[in-house]
Design a protein around this motif. Structure first.
Motif, PDB file in Angstrom:
ATOM      1  N   LEU A   1       0.813  -1.232   0.000  1.00 30.39           N
ATOM      2  CA  LEU A   1       0.000   0.000   0.000  1.00 30.39           C
ATOM      3  C   LEU A   1       0.841   1.274   0.000  1.00 30.39           C
ATOM      4  O   LEU A   1       0.580   2.200  -0.781  1.00 30.39           O
ATOM      5  CB  LEU A   1      -0.947  -0.002   1.195  1.00 30.39           C
ATOM      6  CG  LEU A   1      -1.987   1.103   1.099  1.00 30.39           C
ATOM      7  CD1 LEU A   1      -3.116   0.718   0.153  1.00 30.39           C
ATOM      8  CD2 LEU A   1      -2.556   1.465   2.449  1.00 30.39           C
ATOM      9  N   ILE A   2       1.838   1.328   0.882  1.00 25.79           N
ATOM     10  CA  ILE A   2       2.662   2.548   0.963  1.00 25.79           C
ATOM     11  C   ILE A   2       3.346   2.844  -0.372  1.00 25.79           C
ATOM     12  O   ILE A   2       3.229   3.961  -0.895  1.00 25.79           O
ATOM     13  CB  ILE A   2       3.682   2.454   2.132  1.00 25.79           C
ATOM     14  CG1 ILE A   2       2.945   2.592   3.463  1.00 25.79           C
ATOM     15  CG2 ILE A   2       4.752   3.545   2.015  1.00 25.79           C
ATOM     16  CD1 ILE A   2       3.842   2.533   4.684  1.00 25.79           C
TER      17      ILE A   2
ATOM     18  N   GLN B   1       0.654   4.025  -3.042  1.00 22.65           N
ATOM     19  CA  GLN B   1       0.142   5.380  -2.815  1.00 22.65           C
ATOM     20  C   GLN B   1       1.210   6.433  -3.089  1.00 22.65           C
ATOM     21  O   GLN B   1       0.946   7.460  -3.713  1.00 22.65           O
ATOM     22  CB  GLN B   1      -0.364   5.516  -1.378  1.00 22.65           C
ATOM     23  CG  GLN B   1      -1.698   4.820  -1.171  1.00 22.65           C
ATOM     24  CD  GLN B   1      -2.510   5.460  -0.068  1.00 22.65           C
ATOM     25  OE1 GLN B   1      -1.991   6.247   0.724  1.00 22.65           O
ATOM     26  NE2 GLN B   1      -3.772   5.128   0.019  1.00 22.65           N
ATOM     27  N   ALA B   2       2.428   6.167  -2.610  1.00 24.60           N
ATOM     28  CA  ALA B   2       3.517   7.132  -2.807  1.00 24.60           C
ATOM     29  C   ALA B   2       3.828   7.288  -4.294  1.00 24.60           C
ATOM     30  O   ALA B   2       4.085   8.394  -4.783  1.00 24.60           O
ATOM     31  CB  ALA B   2       4.754   6.685  -2.041  1.00 24.60           C
TER      32      ALA B   2
ATOM     33  N   PHE C   1       1.083   9.306  -6.144  1.00 21.39           N
ATOM     34  CA  PHE C   1       1.168  10.738  -5.826  1.00 21.39           C
ATOM     35  C   PHE C   1       2.384  11.379  -6.474  1.00 21.39           C
ATOM     36  O   PHE C   1       2.335  12.530  -6.913  1.00 21.39           O
ATOM     37  CB  PHE C   1       1.215  10.923  -4.304  1.00 21.39           C
ATOM     38  CG  PHE C   1       0.918  12.326  -3.868  1.00 21.39           C
ATOM     39  CD1 PHE C   1      -0.364  12.830  -3.935  1.00 21.39           C
ATOM     40  CD2 PHE C   1       1.925  13.157  -3.403  1.00 21.39           C
ATOM     41  CE1 PHE C   1      -0.648  14.124  -3.539  1.00 21.39           C
ATOM     42  CE2 PHE C   1       1.655  14.453  -3.007  1.00 21.39           C
ATOM     43  CZ  PHE C   1       0.355  14.934  -3.072  1.00 21.39           C
TER      44      PHE C   1
ATOM     45  N   ALA D   1       4.364  15.088 -10.032  1.00 18.93           N
ATOM     46  CA  ALA D   1       5.521  15.918 -10.405  1.00 18.93           C
ATOM     47  C   ALA D   1       5.657  16.000 -11.914  1.00 18.93           C
ATOM     48  O   ALA D   1       5.953  17.066 -12.470  1.00 18.93           O
ATOM     49  CB  ALA D   1       6.795  15.340  -9.797  1.00 18.93           C
ATOM     50  N   PHE D   2       5.394  14.877 -12.585  1.00 22.65           N
ATOM     51  CA  PHE D   2       5.524  14.846 -14.040  1.00 22.65           C
ATOM     52  C   PHE D   2       4.421  15.683 -14.691  1.00 22.65           C
ATOM     53  O   PHE D   2       4.664  16.435 -15.628  1.00 22.65           O
ATOM     54  CB  PHE D   2       5.465  13.392 -14.538  1.00 22.65           C
ATOM     55  CG  PHE D   2       6.619  12.570 -14.050  1.00 22.65           C
ATOM     56  CD1 PHE D   2       7.804  12.539 -14.758  1.00 22.65           C
ATOM     57  CD2 PHE D   2       6.537  11.853 -12.871  1.00 22.65           C
ATOM     58  CE1 PHE D   2       8.884  11.793 -14.309  1.00 22.65           C
ATOM     59  CE2 PHE D   2       7.604  11.112 -12.411  1.00 22.65           C
ATOM     60  CZ  PHE D   2       8.783  11.085 -13.128  1.00 22.65           C
ATOM     61  N   PHE D   3       3.208  15.543 -14.187  1.00 24.95           N
ATOM     62  CA  PHE D   3       2.103  16.308 -14.758  1.00 24.95           C
ATOM     63  C   PHE D   3       2.276  17.799 -14.497  1.00 24.95           C
ATOM     64  O   PHE D   3       1.961  18.633 -15.348  1.00 24.95           O
ATOM     65  CB  PHE D   3       0.764  15.808 -14.183  1.00 24.95           C
ATOM     66  CG  PHE D   3       0.448  14.397 -14.575  1.00 24.95           C
ATOM     67  CD1 PHE D   3       0.430  14.014 -15.913  1.00 24.95           C
ATOM     68  CD2 PHE D   3       0.184  13.436 -13.618  1.00 24.95           C
ATOM     69  CE1 PHE D   3       0.164  12.705 -16.288  1.00 24.95           C
ATOM     70  CE2 PHE D   3      -0.084  12.127 -13.980  1.00 24.95           C
ATOM     71  CZ  PHE D   3      -0.098  11.767 -15.316  1.00 24.95           C
ATOM     72  N   VAL D   4       2.765  18.126 -13.300  1.00 28.17           N
ATOM     73  CA  VAL D   4       2.986  19.539 -12.966  1.00 28.17           C
ATOM     74  C   VAL D   4       4.035  20.133 -13.908  1.00 28.17           C
ATOM     75  O   VAL D   4       3.856  21.244 -14.422  1.00 28.17           O
ATOM     76  CB  VAL D   4       3.423  19.687 -11.488  1.00 28.17           C
ATOM     77  CG1 VAL D   4       3.974  21.086 -11.224  1.00 28.17           C
ATOM     78  CG2 VAL D   4       2.257  19.414 -10.564  1.00 28.17           C
TER      79      VAL D   4
END
Lengths: 279, 206
Positions: B106-107, B110-111, B114, B118-121
């Motif tokens: 899970l960790i 999720q990480a 998220f 950074a790539f989309f930004v």
């Protein structure tokens, strides 16, 4: 199509590649960047540093694995600082996936600093409905948390003896990636008046500086940079310092792309002889 | 009666909780503690509904929707494994199967999801952050100044402390406070309308 037009229409996959390399290469090479400490982080450090051994610090770790890269280094730095000064720590999480991470961090640090669960620190666990939980803890920690995360009644924990609610702790530090910071501000600081500082992700930082000026917060630790600053203050370099290097390179790449994009935009516009205006 | 009784419950509870907040006496504290229990009870009652809905929807997909069978199977298996491994309190401690799955599956998932931001930004910044107008230029310059403040570049980060402090505590704060006050007034108005029975959409109809 000329080079300027190509730059304007740059395939996003090149940007993804550049950002990917900007993160991977510093991770492989491994270098440090200079960290200048900002006043808002220094205030949090000073606050924790002024708590006497045996006095209580309350830490809320209200974040999920999505933001652990930014917030785990802060949590580790603050807990290391408090443990090294023999302060008592009460920890909760108001995030659904928080307990597993808190468990990992506290267990690891407790071993490192030779601290005993239930004696030197308490992990109360998770409860849903953050605002209500904060209000209830203001009445008595035992209202929302009759037992700790491990099922031990709070009254039987030596660390929780003689401590009832927020009036018995020196202050609260909330590490959060969501709107629980607002709840700690309104329902915690607003209702019970305890000193409050927050550690938040970089993108949230601008939203919360207003509360510094109003005095509702005494300090802010913003993103990886804040974590790196705290680590440098306690002189315990960790993930914050390491990740600061990745962040510098990645941000530099993004800034470079923005400059290239604007250069191409203006050059193309000049070539076409168009007059600029809002669109 | 189907309409009046819920409205009465909401109205009385709303007024009681309002006075409880502003009148801190032994009686109001007791009322608050009791209400905590009720919220937990109501939350627990809603949990089986949510679980049933989730399982039902995915079992249906597993049986009927060809393209989504795999995802539904993953969800159902994941759900059952996490529930079965986490039933006992001892399983919530480090090293247990439940916690191992949590920290190794899970960790990272999720990480990772998220971190894709950074790539989309970066891509969005390349396309959208252009000085097309005066306002866009102001936004761009402001973003640069603030961004430099929050990147760990040693002395460069602190060189523009004054400018960033002004941006954050004057124009930024003015806008933020206006928005916050607007939200606060809106929330108060909505709460009053719900308590008085004017706003009834929460019951599923007007």
């Amino acid at each position: 199509m000329g080079i300027l037009e190509k730059m304007m229409q740059l395939d996003r996959r090149w940007i993804y590649l550049a950002v990917g390399l900007a993160v991977i290469i510093p991770a492989i090479v491994g270098f440090r960047v200079p960290v200048a400490v900002s006043p808002e982080v220094k205030r949090v450090y000073d606050f924790v540093n002024d708590i006497k051994p045996g006095e209580y610090l309350f830490v809320a770790m209200d974040y999920d694995p999505t933001t652990l890269a930014e917030l785990n280094p802060m949590a580790e730095a603050i807990l290391k600082h408090a443990f090294s000064r023999n302060e008592k720590i009460v920890i909760v999480t108001l995030a659904q996936f928080g307990p597993g991470m808190v468990e990992q961090i506290t267990n690891g640090l407790a071993k490192e600093f030779n601290k005993t669960r239930g004696v030197d620190y308490a992990f109360l666990g998770y409860r849903p409905y953050p605002a209500i939980t904060i209000l209830a803890m203001g009445v008595d920690f035992r209202v929302p948390f009759p037992v700790d995360y491990y099922g031990v009644p709070l009254d039987s924990l030596p660390v929780m003896r003689g401590i009832k609610n927020f009036y018995n702790v020196k202050g609260v530090i909330d590490l959060t990636a969501g709107n629980t910071a607002d709840m700690w501000l309104v329902d915690g600081n607003g209702r019970y008046g305890f000193p409050l500082a927050i550690g938040i992700t970089g993108v949230m930082a601008a939203d919360y500086y207003q509360y510094l000026q109003s005095g509702q917060l005494f300090g802010i630790i913003p993103g990886i940079k804040g974590a790196a600053e705290y680590e440098s203050l306690v002189n315990m370099p960790g993930q914050g310092m390491a990740q600061a290097a990745y962040q510098v390179v990645a941000h530099s790449v993004i800034i470079m792309f923005i400059i290239i994009s604007n250069f191409a935009f203006f050059a193309t516009r000049r070539r076409r002889g168009q007059v600029g205006g809002a669109r | 009666m189907k309409r009046e009784i819920p409205l009465l419950i909401v109205g009385i509870t709303g007024v009681m909780m309002f006075f409880q907040y502003y009148v801190p006496t032994g009686w109001s504290t007791e009322l608050f503690v009791r209400s905590q229990d009720w919220i937990i009870v109501i939350g627990i009652l809603s949990l089986p509904l949510g679980i049933w809905s989730l399982l039902n929807a995915n079992v249906q997909k597993l049986q009927k929707v060809k393209g989504e069978r795999f995802y539904s199977a993953v969800l159902l298996i994941g759900f059952l494994v996490m529930v079965l491994t986490g039933l006992r309190r001892e399983n919530l401690e480090a090293g247990s199967v439940h916690m191992t799955i949590f920290s190794t599956v899970l960790i990272p998932i999720q990480a990772t999801i998220f971190s894709l931001l950074a790539f989309f930004v970066a891509s969005a910044a390349y396309r959208a952050f252009r000085a097309r107008s005066v306002l866009a230029t102001i936004l761009l310059l402001t973003a640069f100044i603030v961004m430099f403040r929050f990147i760990p570049l040693g002395p460069i980060s602190t060189a523009n402390l004054g400018a960033v402090a002004w941006i954050l505590s004057v124009p930024n704060m003015a806008a933020k406070r206006a928005i916050t006050m607007g939200i606060g007034l809106g929330a108060t108005a909505t709460a009053i309308k719900i308590i008085l029975g004017i706003e009834r959409t929460y019951m599923g109809h007007d």
